[in-house]
Design a protein around this motif. Structure first.
Motif, PDB file in Angstrom:
ATOM      1  N   SER A 132      55.540  52.759  38.024  1.00  0.00           N
ATOM      2  CA  SER A 132      56.171  52.444  39.189  1.00  0.00           C
ATOM      3  C   SER A 132      56.892  51.217  39.443  1.00  0.00           C
ATOM      4  N   GLY A 133      57.917  51.144  39.953  1.00  0.00           N
ATOM      5  CA  GLY A 133      58.508  49.845  40.018  1.00  0.00           C
ATOM      6  C   GLY A 133      58.603  49.184  41.732  1.00  0.00           C
ATOM      7  N   ASP A 134      57.180  49.509  42.104  1.00  0.00           N
ATOM      8  CA  ASP A 134      57.244  48.869  43.321  1.00  0.00           C
ATOM      9  C   ASP A 134      56.167  47.620  43.440  1.00  0.00           C
ATOM     10  N   SER A 135      56.697  46.625  43.705  1.00  0.00           N
ATOM     11  CA  SER A 135      56.059  45.429  43.378  1.00  0.00           C
ATOM     12  C   SER A 135      54.831  45.206  44.323  1.00  0.00           C
ATOM     13  N   ASP A 136      54.409  46.209  45.403  1.00  0.00           N
ATOM     14  CA  ASP A 136      53.248  46.311  46.019  1.00  0.00           C
ATOM     15  C   ASP A 136      52.123  46.482  45.191  1.00  0.00           C
ATOM     16  N   MET A 137      52.348  46.884  43.789  1.00  0.00           N
ATOM     17  CA  MET A 137      51.282  47.015  43.030  1.00  0.00           C
ATOM     18  C   MET A 137      50.800  45.941  42.159  1.00  0.00           C
ATOM     19  N   THR A 138      51.317  44.637  42.614  1.00  0.00           N
ATOM     20  CA  THR A 138      50.958  43.230  42.156  1.00  0.00           C
ATOM     21  C   THR A 138      49.554  43.125  42.088  1.00  0.00           C
ATOM     22  N   PRO A 139      48.729  43.329  43.381  1.00  0.00           N
ATOM     23  CA  PRO A 139      47.439  43.075  43.727  1.00  0.00           C
ATOM     24  C   PRO A 139      46.592  43.856  42.516  1.00  0.00           C
ATOM     25  N   LEU A 140      47.247  45.264  42.264  1.00  0.00           N
ATOM     26  CA  LEU A 140      46.235  46.182  41.453  1.00  0.00           C
ATOM     27  C   LEU A 140      46.522  45.508  39.996  1.00  0.00           C
ATOM     28  N   LEU A 141      47.398  45.221  39.780  1.00  0.00           N
ATOM     29  CA  LEU A 141      47.438  44.513  38.282  1.00  0.00           C
ATOM     30  C   LEU A 141      46.648  43.229  38.056  1.00  0.00           C
ATOM     31  N   GLN A 142      46.570  42.683  39.328  1.00  0.00           N
ATOM     32  CA  GLN A 142      45.688  41.197  39.150  1.00  0.00           C
ATOM     33  C   GLN A 142      44.279  41.649  39.066  1.00  0.00           C
ATOM     34  N   ARG A 143      44.028  42.899  39.801  1.00  0.00           N
ATOM     35  CA  ARG A 143      42.429  43.204  39.693  1.00  0.00           C
ATOM     36  C   ARG A 143      42.231  43.679  38.360  1.00  0.00           C
ATOM     37  N   LEU A 144      43.266  44.588  37.601  1.00  0.00           N
ATOM     38  CA  LEU A 144      42.691  45.153  36.259  1.00  0.00           C
ATOM     39  C   LEU A 144      42.700  43.993  35.460  1.00  0.00           C
ATOM     40  N   ARG A 145      43.661  42.823  35.586  1.00  0.00           N
ATOM     41  CA  ARG A 145      43.662  41.910  34.516  1.00  0.00           C
ATOM     42  C   ARG A 145      42.191  41.227  34.724  1.00  0.00           C
ATOM     43  N   ARG A 146      41.764  40.865  35.970  1.00  0.00           N
ATOM     44  CA  ARG A 146      40.322  40.134  36.040  1.00  0.00           C
ATOM     45  C   ARG A 146      39.268  41.137  35.454  1.00  0.00           C
ATOM     46  N   SER A 147      39.677  42.377  35.274  1.00  0.00           N
ATOM     47  CA  SER A 147      38.403  43.359  34.509  1.00  0.00           C
ATOM     48  C   SER A 147      38.827  43.397  33.221  1.00  0.00           C
ATOM     49  N   ASP A 148      39.674  42.668  32.663  1.00  0.00           N
ATOM     50  CA  ASP A 148      40.011  42.457  31.177  1.00  0.00           C
ATOM     51  C   ASP A 148      40.206  43.960  30.308  1.00  0.00           C
ATOM     52  N   ARG A 149      41.390  44.385  31.523  1.00  0.00           N
ATOM     53  CA  ARG A 149      42.072  45.728  30.985  1.00  0.00           C
ATOM     54  C   ARG A 149      43.326  45.471  30.701  1.00  0.00           C
ATOM     55  N   ARG A 150      44.023  46.227  29.411  1.00  0.00           N
ATOM     56  CA  ARG A 150      45.198  46.134  29.202  1.00  0.00           C
ATOM     57  C   ARG A 150      46.154  46.703  30.364  1.00  0.00           C
ATOM     58  N   THR A 151      47.395  46.291  30.510  1.00  0.00           N
ATOM     59  CA  THR A 151      48.265  47.086  31.576  1.00  0.00           C
ATOM     60  C   THR A 151      49.806  47.325  31.071  1.00  0.00           C
ATOM     61  N   MET A 152      50.110  48.302  31.270  1.00  0.00           N
ATOM     62  CA  MET A 152      51.567  48.412  30.955  1.00  0.00           C
ATOM     63  C   MET A 152      52.275  49.068  32.219  1.00  0.00           C
ATOM     64  N   ILE A 153      53.495  48.381  32.551  1.00  0.00           N
ATOM     65  CA  ILE A 153      54.387  48.915  33.674  1.00  0.00           C
ATOM     66  C   ILE A 153      55.504  49.801  33.093  1.00  0.00           C
ATOM     67  N   ILE A 166      52.610  39.864  35.102  1.00  0.00           N
ATOM     68  CA  ILE A 166      51.144  40.148  35.106  1.00  0.00           C
ATOM     69  C   ILE A 166      50.840  41.043  34.094  1.00  0.00           C
ATOM     70  N   ALA A 167      51.792  42.120  33.828  1.00  0.00           N
ATOM     71  CA  ALA A 167      51.362  43.115  32.786  1.00  0.00           C
ATOM     72  C   ALA A 167      51.424  42.717  31.410  1.00  0.00           C
ATOM     73  N   ASP A 168      50.770  43.455  30.413  1.00  0.00           N
ATOM     74  CA  ASP A 168      50.923  43.098  29.101  1.00  0.00           C
ATOM     75  C   ASP A 168      52.117  43.664  28.485  1.00  0.00           C
ATOM     76  N   GLN A 169      52.562  44.746  28.978  1.00  0.00           N
ATOM     77  CA  GLN A 169      53.862  45.355  28.507  1.00  0.00           C
ATOM     78  C   GLN A 169      54.516  45.999  29.615  1.00  0.00           C
ATOM     79  N   VAL A 170      56.011  45.887  29.503  1.00  0.00           N
ATOM     80  CA  VAL A 170      56.695  46.623  30.442  1.00  0.00           C
ATOM     81  C   VAL A 170      57.907  47.288  29.837  1.00  0.00           C
TER      82      VAL A 170
END
Length: 441
Positions: A132-153, A166-170
């Motif tokens: 998704s290119g929706d920056s409304d997802m920013t709080p979700l990525l922050q939540r996933l990072r706090r849980s020590d999970r890798r993220t890709m956008i 915030i994402a590990d990869q884009v």
């Protein structure tokens, strides 16, 4: 680790519509044959091991549609519901998300709820892929990072920096389109307008010549990372002033070769993140510089942000927020002209376009990277002058559409005064009276 346990959440309307604006044919291929790019994505930019898709969810508005670009078609709209069977066959759980207002459906909310629920599931997911290119997802990525999970956008648009950092990869639109078409997903991220002396400079550290001949990919990557660590550490410790990150990245890429692209900076997704992994003492980084806080003077700044030499403050502000390429003013009209030349003489393909345009610009004396060219292509496509359009857009149409898109995106992030908008327009159009040369009209 045999595989990475991964969950993929696809906002179909957002991603498909974004890709369709850039390249309709490949966007339809993306939607018709998701199994092909899904299999490729399983092994793309995954540092530890291939991904195993434990969750595949596609959030789709069955009544959604886009205007067809093919004038020969009997129908004026292309409805998303026709793509549902392909995603079901590829193993996706397709979740209907009808529109609940004039412009929004419930996809983003459903993705957030489902991803957060997955954090408390019995199975531990190593990586979350948010398409998704929706920056409304920013709080979700922050939540996933706090849980020590890798993220890709996976985003078809130029999302705000606050979202992407915030994402590990884009995976941007160029990489997504390349993934769909079976092309290399590596984008030459060499710096814009690096001097010839920097491009040809002697880095002073040679990589073992046997590195390229090693067959074991893990050993090769490990050896390359050790060489990278040595190179960056030596440069950092010996530097008498802040180090230009783009120039350093280019020299390292030249020394290490294809392993940098194949591993996407050793699995960290960017040069800056790879440098940060070294945990160098007293390290400070801006978008363009790195320096030792104890030994180097902090770069001149304004409002707490490092200044880029030669950029007006209004342009610098937009560059900080939108990742606008920091090209010199004369480069912008040249980019528009070259892109118009391409659109008038080639069938559009984003991967080929960015490579061809970069080479043409180099011949004209402009050092513009493929990623910068891709940024302009996306901007003019979203601004209403896509390169696949028939008749092909002129240089002036490309420039005006790109500039309008940049200012529109900037205004969505912060307030711009009329004087700032005038400054930005003047910088991006080269303070032109006209743009002679090429099919600019």
């Amino acid at each position: 680790m045999e595989h990475v346990r991964a969950a993929l959440y696809l906002d179909f309307d957002n991603v498909f519509s974004g890709l369709y604006k850039i390249d309709p044919d490949v966007a339809i291929q993306f939607a018709n044959q998701p199994k092909i790019w899904l299999d490729r994505l399983a092994a793309t930019f995954s540092p530890e091991a291939p991904r195993r898709w434990l969750v595949l969810r596609c959030y789709l508005n069955p009544a959604g549609s886009v205007s067809r670009t093919d004038p020969a078609s009997d129908q004026t709209r292309l409805y998303f519901s026709k793509f549902r069977p392909g995603f079901v066959r590829a193993g996706f759980e397709v979740i209907d998300c009808p529109r609940y207002s004039g412009t929004k459906n419930a996809a983003d909310i459903r993705i957030v709820v489902d991803a957060v629920d997955a954090l408390s599931a019995d199975t531990r997911y190593d990586e979350f892929v948010i398409a998704s290119g929706d920056s409304d997802m920013t709080p979700l990525l922050q939540r996933l990072r706090r849980s020590d999970r890798r993220t890709m956008i996976v985003s078809p648009a130029d999302a705000a920096e606050a979202f992407t950092t915030i994402a590990d990869q884009v995976l941007d639109s160029q990489r997504v389109l390349a993934l769909v078409q079976g092309e290399s997903v590596d984008i030459d991220d060499e710096p814009d307008d690096v001097s010839a002396a920097e491009l040809e400079g002697d880095f002073g550290v040679a990589l073992d010549r046997d590195l390229e001949a090693r067959q074991d990919a893990d050993s090769r990557r490990s050896a390359a990372y050790e060489a990278f660590q040595s190179m960056v550490t030596d440069e950092y410790q010996q530097a008498a002033e802040p180090v230009n990150m783009a120039s350093l990245a280019h020299r390292i890429r030249a020394q290490l070769g294809s392993v940098v692209s194949e591993s996407n900076w050793f699995g960290f997704g960017s040069f800056a993140r790879a440098v940060a992994s070294l945990h160098l003492a007293n390290l400070n980084m801006s978008q363009h510089l790195l320096w030792d806080a104890d030994r180097h003077s902090q770069p001149e700044s304004e409002g707490g942000m490092p200044r880029r030499t030669g950029l007006p403050p209004a342009v610098e502000r937009v560059a900080d927020q939108l990742n606008l390429p920091t090209l010199p003013q004369p480069s912008w009209p040249a980019v528009y002209r070259v892109l118009s030349d391409y659109a008038h003489t080639h069938a559009f393909n984003l991967t080929h376009c960015t490579s061809w345009a970069r080479d043409q610009l180099r011949e004209q004396g402009f050092g513009v990277s493929r990623s910068a060219v891709a940024f302009v292509v996306r901007g003019c496509s979203y601004g209403g002058a896509p390169l696949h359009r028939k008749p092909a857009p002129t240089a002036i149409e490309i420039g005006e559409a790109f500039i309008d898109n940049v200012i529109s995106r900037a205004e969505a992030e912060f307030v711009l005064s009329d004087d700032e908008k005038t400054t930005i327009r003047g910088w991006l159009d080269g303070e032109r009276e006209d743009w002679p040369g090429g099919p600019a009209g």
